[in-house]
Scaffold this motif. Structure first.
Motif, mmCIF file in Angstrom:
data_model
loop_
_atom_site.group_PDB
_atom_site.id
_atom_site.type_symbol
_atom_site.label_atom_id
_atom_site.label_comp_id
_atom_site.label_asym_id
_atom_site.label_seq_id
_atom_site.Cartn_x
_atom_site.Cartn_y
_atom_site.Cartn_z
ATOM 1 N N PHE A 18 0.790 -0.731 0.014
ATOM 2 C CA PHE A 18 -0.066 0.112 0.191
ATOM 3 C C PHE A 18 0.941 1.414 0.818
ATOM 4 N N THR A 19 2.120 1.785 0.664
ATOM 5 C CA THR A 19 2.664 2.110 1.045
ATOM 6 C C THR A 19 3.243 2.990 -0.314
ATOM 7 N N GLU A 20 3.840 1.405 -1.203
ATOM 8 C CA GLU A 20 4.466 2.175 -3.079
ATOM 9 C C GLU A 20 3.188 2.356 -3.345
ATOM 10 N N GLN A 21 2.050 2.022 -3.660
ATOM 11 C CA GLN A 21 0.991 2.540 -4.614
ATOM 12 C C GLN A 21 1.044 3.763 -3.898
ATOM 13 N N VAL A 22 0.356 4.782 -3.093
ATOM 14 C CA VAL A 22 0.594 5.909 -2.369
ATOM 15 C C VAL A 22 1.820 6.334 -2.669
ATOM 16 N N ALA A 23 2.540 6.377 -2.788
ATOM 17 C CA ALA A 23 4.341 6.840 -3.612
ATOM 18 C C ALA A 23 3.870 6.924 -5.195
ATOM 19 N N ARG A 24 3.659 5.677 -5.472
ATOM 20 C CA ARG A 24 3.791 6.103 -7.627
ATOM 21 C C ARG A 24 2.547 6.903 -7.733
ATOM 22 N N LEU A 26 1.012 9.745 -6.012
ATOM 23 C CA LEU A 26 1.767 10.849 -5.323
ATOM 24 C C LEU A 26 2.555 11.382 -6.491
ATOM 25 N N GLY A 27 3.689 10.275 -6.717
ATOM 26 C CA GLY A 27 4.804 10.932 -7.764
ATOM 27 C C GLY A 27 4.197 10.656 -9.699
ATOM 28 N N SER A 28 2.890 10.602 -9.578
ATOM 29 C CA SER A 28 2.522 10.783 -10.674
ATOM 30 C C SER A 28 1.962 11.535 -10.861
ATOM 31 N N PRO A 30 0.453 15.649 -12.431
ATOM 32 C CA PRO A 30 0.945 16.569 -13.621
ATOM 33 C C PRO A 30 1.161 17.702 -12.841
ATOM 34 N N GLY A 31 1.349 18.472 -11.507
ATOM 35 C CA GLY A 31 1.140 19.617 -10.866
ATOM 36 C C GLY A 31 2.433 19.959 -10.287
ATOM 37 N N ARG A 32 2.376 20.895 -9.820
ATOM 38 C CA ARG A 32 3.534 21.420 -8.579
ATOM 39 C C ARG A 32 2.211 21.671 -7.643
ATOM 40 N N PHE A 33 2.407 20.907 -6.582
ATOM 41 C CA PHE A 33 2.073 21.100 -5.183
ATOM 42 C C PHE A 33 2.693 21.321 -3.969
ATOM 43 N N ALA A 34 2.146 21.501 -2.778
ATOM 44 C CA ALA A 34 2.747 21.649 -1.456
ATOM 45 C C ALA A 34 1.479 21.644 -0.742
ATOM 46 N N PRO A 35 1.259 21.278 0.288
ATOM 47 C CA PRO A 35 2.148 19.700 0.611
ATOM 48 C C PRO A 35 1.032 18.602 -0.096
ATOM 49 N N ASP A 36 2.258 17.701 -0.581
ATOM 50 C CA ASP A 36 1.847 15.971 -0.936
ATOM 51 C C ASP A 36 0.479 15.911 -0.901
ATOM 52 N N VAL A 37 0.108 15.772 0.824
ATOM 53 C CA VAL A 37 -0.737 15.076 1.291
ATOM 54 C C VAL A 37 -1.057 16.453 2.627
ATOM 55 N N ALA A 38 -2.769 16.119 2.721
ATOM 56 C CA ALA A 38 -3.312 16.521 3.936
ATOM 57 C C ALA A 38 -3.670 16.157 4.444
ATOM 58 N N PRO A 72 5.898 23.777 -20.181
ATOM 59 C CA PRO A 72 6.125 22.411 -20.376
ATOM 60 C C PRO A 72 5.768 21.189 -18.588
ATOM 61 N N ALA A 73 5.788 20.230 -19.069
ATOM 62 C CA ALA A 73 5.304 19.486 -17.880
ATOM 63 C C ALA A 73 6.572 19.175 -17.145
ATOM 64 N N LEU A 74 6.392 19.579 -15.524
ATOM 65 C CA LEU A 74 8.117 19.448 -14.862
ATOM 66 C C LEU A 74 7.754 17.814 -14.726
ATOM 67 N N PRO A 75 9.391 17.287 -14.665
ATOM 68 C CA PRO A 75 9.288 15.644 -14.705
ATOM 69 C C PRO A 75 8.954 15.455 -12.995
ATOM 70 N N ALA A 76 8.744 13.961 -13.284
ATOM 71 C CA ALA A 76 7.319 13.467 -12.223
ATOM 72 C C ALA A 76 8.009 13.942 -10.762
ATOM 73 N N ARG A 77 7.009 13.827 -9.493
ATOM 74 C CA ARG A 77 7.813 13.950 -8.936
ATOM 75 C C ARG A 77 8.599 12.793 -8.263
ATOM 76 N N THR A 78 9.471 13.029 -6.883
ATOM 77 C CA THR A 78 9.713 11.924 -6.163
ATOM 78 C C THR A 78 9.362 11.845 -4.811
ATOM 79 N N ALA A 79 9.853 10.730 -4.031
ATOM 80 C CA ALA A 79 9.802 11.334 -2.599
ATOM 81 C C ALA A 79 11.492 11.475 -2.363
ATOM 82 N N PRO A 80 11.409 12.437 -1.029
ATOM 83 C CA PRO A 80 10.025 12.259 -0.334
ATOM 84 C C PRO A 80 9.344 13.419 0.013
ATOM 85 N N PHE A 81 7.898 12.802 0.147
ATOM 86 C CA PHE A 81 6.263 13.649 -0.142
ATOM 87 C C PHE A 81 6.285 13.950 1.458
#
Length: 385
Positions: A18-24, A26-28, A30-38, A72-81
Motif C-alpha cells: 500500500f505504501t508503494e501504491q501511495v508513492a506511485r 503522488l509521483g504521477s 502532473p502539477g506542482r503541489f505543496a504539500p503533497d498530502v493533507a 512544459p510539464a515538470l518531471p514526475a515528483r519523487t520521494a520524499p513526499f
C-alpha cells in the motif's frame, strides 16, 4: 484532488504494497503541489495522524499550500513526499458549480415602461427543450435582490446568485421577453411597502427631498461648503437661549435674558455674514464656498445696513440696493456701512434652504452625498415615517 480514506495506521501498516501504491500515485501528479498530502480526521488524534504519516513514508513541512500546472510539464515528483495536519479540507471539497453558456447583447431600456429583450439563444437544441436564463447588467445594478423587486422586473423572475433568473419553456432559437426595470426611487417605495403597513415622508423629509431636487447636494462635499451653509443657518431659539446662558455665566453684559431679541434677533431675520467672518472654514476656501451656494440658488448676495435711528440691522439683496437706502422698519436713511468700515458683501441662505437647515437636514444631505459618492448606485429617502 486525489483522496484516500484509510482506517488508520494500525491497519494500513499490514496492507501489502500500500505504501508503494501511495508513492506511485503522488509521483504521477502532473502539477506542482505543496504539500503533497493533507492528513485530516475528525476522530484520530494528532499523534495517530503522525503515526499514519510515518507508515506512508511522508515527511512534515511548513510550506504554504499551493497548486498549479506548468508548460512544459515538470518531471514526475519523487520521494520524499510532504504532509501537513493543520489544513482544513473545506476549500477543496466545497465547490460551486455553474452551468450554461454565457452570451451578451445590447438592449434599449425605457425608464417609464417595458423594454423588450431579444437574445440569440447560444445553445442549439433538436426538439423540444427548456432553459433557465440568468440576466445581469447595467439596468439591474443597484436593485435590491428582494422577491418584490424581481416581480417589478418580471412577474415570473427570481433572484439567484445576484442575477435575475427566468425560465423559458419551450425555448426557441430567438428569445424575446419584456422586462420593466424600476428606478431606484421606485424600488425604495416597493421595499417600504414590504416592511410597513403605510409610509410617507415627514415634513422634514419633504423639505429635504425638495432641496435635493433643486440642486445637486453633492456640492456639500466641496471644501467649506457644508460649513458655510451651517454657519449661515439661522439658529434655533433653543440654541440662542443656550448661547445666551453661556454668556451670562461668563458675565457678558449683552446676555440680559430679559431682552434677548435686542442683541440676537429671532427667526424673522435670517442670519447673514461676510466672507471674512465665516467660521470653521479656511480663509482661502470661504469666498469659493459661498459662491458655490449662490450658484446652486441656496444663498444670495447682498449688503447689510444698520439703521442709526432704531439700530435694527437689515439685509438688502444686491439687485434691490439703491443710492438712498432706507430702513425697512422706521424708514430712516440707513447706510450700507457703519462706523467708517468699508462696505462688504454679505451672504445669507434663501428662506427655503434656511428652513431646511433650521430643521437639521443639512447633515442628512451631507451623509447622503458621501454615501452616493462611495456607492453611485444608491438612493436614499430622507425621514420617512
Amino acid at each position: 484532488m486525489p483522496m484516500l480514506l484509510v482506517p488508520g495506521a494500525d491497519a494500513v501498516k499490514h496492507w501489502l504494497g500500500f505504501t508503494e501504491q501511495v508513492a506511485r500515485l503522488l509521483g504521477s501528479r502532473p502539477g506542482r503541489f505543496a504539500p503533497d498530502v493533507a492528513l485530516v480526521s475528525r476522530s484520530a488524534s494528532p499523534e495517530q495522524l503522525l503515526e499514519l504519516a510515518s507508515v506512508l513514508g511522508l515527511e512534515p513541512t511548513e510550506d504554504e499550500p499551493r497548486a498549479g500546472a506548468r508548460l512544459p510539464a515538470l518531471p514526475a515528483r519523487t520521494a520524499p513526499f510532504t504532509f501537513r495536519t493543520d489544513l482544513g479540507p473545506t476549500v477543496w471539497v466545497t465547490l460551486e458549480r455553474h452551468y450554461g453558456v454565457p452570451t451578451s447583447f445590447d438592449v434599449q431600456v425605457f425608464a417609464d415602461g417595458p423594454s423588450t429583450l431579444r437574445i440569440a439563444q447560444p445553445v442549439r437544441f433538436n426538439g423540444r427543450a427548456g432553459a433557465l436564463a440568468r440576466f445581469s447588467g447595467e439596468p439591474l445594478l443597484g436593485l435590491p435582490a428582494r422577491p418584490s423587486i424581481a416581480e417589478l422586473v418580471h412577474p415570473d423572475a427570481r433572484w439567484r446568485d445576484g442575477k435575475l433568473q427566468l425560465a423559458f419553456l419551450p425555448i426557441s432559437h430567438q428569445l424575446a421577453v419584456q422586462m420593466t426595470f424600476p428606478l431606484l426611487p421606485q424600488a425604495t417605495e416597493r421595499l417600504l411597502d414590504d416592511v410597513a403597513t403605510g409610509h410617507q415622508l415627514s415634513s422634514a423629509g419633504r423639505l429635504g427631498t425638495a432641496l435635493a431636487q433643486r440642486a445637486d447636494s453633492s456640492v456639500l462635499l466641496d471644501p467649506g461648503v457644508y460649513e458655510a451653509a451651517t454657519a449661515l443657518t439661522t439658529p434655533r431659539s433653543k440654541e440662542l437661549l443656550k448661547r445666551l446662558q453661556e454668556l451670562r455665566a461668563d458675565g457678558d453684559p449683552d446676555a440680559d435674558l430679559a431682552e434677548p431679541a435686542a442683541t440676537w434677533g429671532g427667526r424673522s431675520e435670517r442670519r447673514c455674514l461676510p466672507a471674512e467672518k465665516l467660521p470653521n472654514v479656511r480663509a482661502e476656501d470661504r469666498a469659493a464656498a459661498l459662491e458655490r451656494l449662490c450658484a446652486l440658488g441656496w444663498a444670495e448676495r447682498g449688503l447689510e445696513s444698520t439703521c442709526p435711528s432704531c439700530t435694527s440691522r437689515s439685509f438688502v439683496p444686491l439687485d434691490q440696493t439703491s443710492s438712498s437706502p432706507q430702513c425697512p422698519g422706521c424708514g430712516a436713511v440707513s447706510p450700507y456701512q457703519s462706523g467708517g468700515a468699508p462696505t462688504a458683501v454679505h451672504y445669507r441662505l434663501d428662506s427655503f434652504t434656511d428652513r431646511a437647515g433650521h430643521n437639521g437636514l443639512l447633515p442628512h444631505l451631507l451623509v447622503i452625498a458621501e454615501l452616493c459618492r462611495r456607492k453611485p448606485r444608491s438612493h436614499f429617502s430622507p425621514a420617512p415615517t
